[in-house]
Design an enzyme around this catalytic site. Structure first.
Site, short mmCIF file in Angstrom:
data_model
loop_
_atom_site.label_atom_id
_atom_site.label_comp_id
_atom_site.label_asym_id
_atom_site.label_seq_id
_atom_site.Cartn_x
_atom_site.Cartn_y
_atom_site.Cartn_z
N ASP A 242 1.19 -3.19 12.39
CA ASP A 242 1.55 -3.61 11.03
C ASP A 242 1.88 -5.10 11.05
O ASP A 242 2.92 -5.51 11.59
CB ASP A 242 2.75 -2.78 10.55
N THR B 15 -0.55 7.60 -1.16
CA THR B 15 -1.86 7.56 -1.82
C THR B 15 -2.82 6.58 -1.16
O THR B 15 -4.03 6.62 -1.40
CB THR B 15 -1.71 7.15 -3.30
N ASP C 43 5.35 -6.24 9.57
CA ASP C 43 6.49 -5.89 10.43
C ASP C 43 6.52 -6.77 11.68
O ASP C 43 7.59 -7.19 12.12
CB ASP C 43 6.40 -4.42 10.86
N ARG D 253 0.85 -1.18 0.00
CA ARG D 253 0.00 0.00 0.00
C ARG D 253 0.89 1.23 0.00
O ARG D 253 1.69 1.41 0.92
CB ARG D 253 -0.88 -0.04 1.25
C1 PRP Z 1 -0.69 -4.33 4.85
C2 PRP Z 1 -1.51 -5.60 5.10
C3 PRP Z 1 -2.35 -5.70 3.88
C4 PRP Z 1 -2.61 -4.27 3.55
C5 PRP Z 1 -3.99 -3.92 4.03
O1 PRP Z 1 0.35 -4.62 4.01
O2 PRP Z 1 -0.72 -6.74 5.29
O3 PRP Z 1 -1.71 -6.35 2.79
O4 PRP Z 1 -1.63 -3.47 4.21
O5 PRP Z 1 -4.29 -2.64 3.65
P1 PRP Z 1 -5.44 -2.27 2.63
O6 PRP Z 1 -6.61 -3.13 2.97
O7 PRP Z 1 -5.66 -0.83 2.94
O8 PRP Z 1 -4.93 -2.51 1.23
P2 PRP Z 1 1.54 -3.59 3.69
O9 PRP Z 1 1.20 -2.69 2.56
O10 PRP Z 1 1.96 -2.91 4.96
O11 PRP Z 1 2.68 -4.55 3.13
P3 PRP Z 1 3.48 -5.72 3.89
O12 PRP Z 1 2.55 -6.89 4.03
O13 PRP Z 1 4.60 -6.00 2.93
O14 PRP Z 1 3.97 -5.20 5.22
#
Ligand code: PRP
Length: 209
Positions: free
Chosen positions: A200, A108, A203, A104
């Site tokens: 998160d 944005t 993480d 994400r």
């Molecule tokens: C987090 C989570 C989801 C997403 C959810 O991932 O694991 O994939 O955000 O958000 P959304 O419903 O608003 O799309 P992140 O982008 O932090 O990536 P990561 O899993 O690599 O930490």
């Protein structure tokens, strides 16, 4: 009517509460994510079709029920979805695993795809898409969109915690895809983190905070 299944078994709720606790470290976080995914897979697979086969027990022949040769696939959304794959494969060891990388964009808040590798016979399989967090729903909706583009028609979305905003957005994009979640939390904050949530998930799973 959106189809949201809240899997509220006491074992799942107990383990989810330990996950939420900020004192829980990556080792325990990984173990619990794996265990919850296994327990949720039990519920997500409840409607798998069965067929009768004839087998022979040590005492007699009997017609008994087995899962009808259904081909399943699991797609973790990278990274955090990886933490849920092992638990599901313990229950469905024959499932194939596809990977979709979506992050994400923090500015944005829109999903950005960086990887997609699915089983060659994806269009013949039913899929469970897994990601611990359904926040805005953008990552999950994009991933389900990739599967549909490749001809997949039967998909379920499985997460640990969903925000009401994410459920609404996901269902308007994919009204045919049911959501299985262990909890529906209060809301998203200004960074689109789920509140109270668990932080998160990526993480915390991989110790990259
Ligand atoms: C987090 C989570 C989801 C997403 C959810 O991932 O694991 O994939 O955000 O958000 P959304 O419903 O608003 O799309 P992140 O982008 O932090 O990536 P990561 O899993 O690599 O930490």
């Amino acid at each position: 009517m959106p189809s949201v299944h809240v899997v509220d078994h006491p074992l799942i709720q107990h383990k989810l509460s330990i996950l939420r606790n900020k004192e829980t470290g990556p080792k325990e976080f990984r173990e619990l994510t794996d265990e919850i995914a296994l327990l949720m897979a039990y519920e997500v697979t409840r409607d798998l079709p069965l067929e009768e086969v004839e087998i022979e027990t040590p005492l007699a022949k009997v017609r008994a029920r087995m899962i009808k040769g259904k081909k399943l696939g699991v797609v973790p959304i990278l990274r955090a979805g990886l933490g849920m794959v092992g638990g599901i494969l313990k229950l469905i060891p024959a499932a194939k695993v596809g990977h979709v990388g979506v992050y994400r964009d923090p500015a944005t808040l829109k999903p950005v795809e960086y990887y997609c590798k699915l089983p060659a016979d994806a269009s013949e399989r039913d899929f469970i898409v897994v990601d611990p967090m359904l926040a805005t729903g953008g990552s999950a909706a994009a991933t389900v969109g990739f599967l549909k583009e490749r001809g997949v028609t039967n998909i379920k979305m499985m997460c640990l915690i969903a925000a009401p905003e994410g459920i609404a957005a996901f269902h308007s994009a994919h009204p045919d895809v049911p959501i299985y979640t262990a909890a529906v939390d209060s809301h998203l904050d200004e960074r689109a983190f789920i509140v109270p949530g668990l932080g998160d998930a990526g993480d915390r799973l991989f110790g990259t905070q």
